[in-house]
Design an enzyme around this catalytic site. Structure first.
Site, short mmCIF file in Angstrom:
data_model
loop_
_atom_site.label_atom_id
_atom_site.label_comp_id
_atom_site.label_asym_id
_atom_site.label_seq_id
_atom_site.Cartn_x
_atom_site.Cartn_y
_atom_site.Cartn_z
N CYS A 164 1.11 -1.37 -0.05
CA CYS A 164 -0.02 -0.12 -0.02
C CYS A 164 0.90 1.17 0.02
O CYS A 164 2.04 1.09 0.45
CB CYS A 164 -0.91 0.08 1.24
SG CYS A 164 -2.50 -1.12 0.91
N HIS A 177 -5.75 -1.25 -2.08
CA HIS A 177 -5.71 -2.55 -1.67
C HIS A 177 -6.77 -3.41 -1.71
O HIS A 177 -6.51 -4.73 -1.82
CB HIS A 177 -5.53 -2.47 -0.11
CG HIS A 177 -5.13 -3.50 0.67
ND1 HIS A 177 -3.81 -4.04 0.80
CD2 HIS A 177 -5.84 -4.53 1.17
CE1 HIS A 177 -3.82 -5.36 1.45
NE2 HIS A 177 -5.07 -5.48 1.62
ZN ZN Z 1 -2.46 -2.79 0.36
#
Ligand code: ZN
Ligand code: H2U
Length: 347
Positions: free
Chosen positions: A54, A114
């Protein structure tokens, strides 16, 4: 399709590798016993503090990801290939052979989100993924003979992180899967005077038995010789050697056809469809590459439901690969899925 002949056990040859597989369609009286999951969606956050891919997060060895808007590429912190100082080679009686290998590995984050997969990303985001495949290939093929772009998706495929991502392994050697394709495509051009895959897709479009999706630039089909139940092949319709050589129309067409394929894959069992996929294009090096045609292979492991996979065991480890559902039936099953993602339908 010649039903008479295709309803009985038979073998088919993969012209890209020269290898054969066994088909046993009589074993599936009714091919669609598919148990479909209820589509319960496990919610993932848009940003996960504990995810090493992320934006803004710290990776395992301390590097910090930038706040990237679309895609992000970094050198794999646990690379399977490295550039070594000096080339060496050993051969003892033809029995103990080894050789040094140079290379590099990178990770590509497909999205800052994500919680998404390629199947759920929009057209612009998908074109960004194609662009990064293109620019990475163009850069790495300046130095290495083979650039393997791939995606390993889903826990069942051993993927360690649900954040949408792929990988690149580039090497100074040509691994054996593309090496087989190199040989077979060169021999086909020599023998028939035509490009193997371009001739193949032309004939497949005429036959219209195994096509999954088609647009002006690309064809997606279940190959005649598919081993995995829902295996597909994605091929540009124009002669194209490598991912680095695609133009803007091909980029847009690829984003569109990938969306179609991946939404239908997910809808097949109402699950985020696992697979390994990757690109094969002409290796770098000396000589003419006209016999090559760029293509992607999708190898999904699932057979009947979100948790029943095909096992490559027994006869397949010792003899050759075998399948029950015919590629023609598999193509029809994928093609008949909706183009609206099941998660959107549930909203
Ligand atoms: Zn992620
Ligand atoms: P998977 O596709 O198997 O999940 O692999 C993700 C890759 O990310 C894996 O090759 C790399 C792993 O080495 N990785 C990093 O480079 N840095 C990290 O901090 C975690 C994972």
């Amino acid at each position: 399709m010649n039903m008479q002949h295709d309803a009985k056990p038979h073998r088919r040859r993969n012209p890209l590798t020269g290898e054969w597989l066994l088909l046993s369609p009589q074993r599936t009286q009714r091919p669609w016993q598919g148990k479909v999951e209820d589509g319960t969606v496990r919610l993932r956050p848009e940003h996960d503090e504990g995810c090493y891919l992320c934006p803004g997060n710290t990776r395992m060895q301390g590097q910090v990801n930038p706040d990237y808007p679309y895609t992000y590429v970094f050198d794999n912190d646990f690379s399977a290939l490295n550039d070594c100082a000096k080339y060496w080679k050993c051969d003892e009686d033809g029995l103990f052979q080894s050789e040094s290998s140079d290379g590099t590995c990178r990770v590509i984050c497909f999205s800052r989100r994500h919680d998404l997969t390629l199947a759920e990303m929009d057209h612009l985001a998908l074109t960004k993924v194609v662009e990064v495949w293109k620019s990475q290939t163009a850069e790495l093929e300046q130095k290495y003979r083979w650039v393997q772009v791939f995606e390993n998706k889903g826990e069942i495929m051993g993927c360690s992180n649900p954040h949408p991502h792929g990988q690149i392994w580039a090497s100074d050697f040509i691994p054996q899967e593309p090496a087989k394709e190199e040989k077979c495509q060169a021999e086909y051009l020599q023998q028939y005077g035509r490009n193997l895959l371009l001739t193949y897709i032309e004939k497949e479009l005429e036959k219209d038995e195994r096509i999954v999706a088609v647009n002006e630039q690309w064809v997606c089909l279940v190959p005649y010789w598919a081993i995995w139940p829902f295996e597909t092949l994605l091929v540009p319709r124009r002669h194209t050697l490598r991912m680095s050589g695609i133009d803007a129309a091909q980029r847009d067409g690829l984003a569109a056809i990938m969306k179609e394929l991946l939404v239908r894959y997910d809808n097949l069992f109402n699950t985020s469809f696992p697979y390994s996929m990757g690109w094969h294009g002409a290796p770098m090096g000396d000589g003419d590459s006209d016999h090559w045609q760029l293509h992607a292979h999708y190898y999904p492991p699932l057979l009947r439901s979100a948790d029943i996979k095909k096992f490559m065991v027994g006869y397949e480890m010792l003899g050759c690969p075998q399948r029950d559902i015919l590629p023609e039936q598999a193509a029809e099953m994928i093609r008949s899925q909706s183009l609206i993602h099941y998660k959107q339908l549930k909203e």
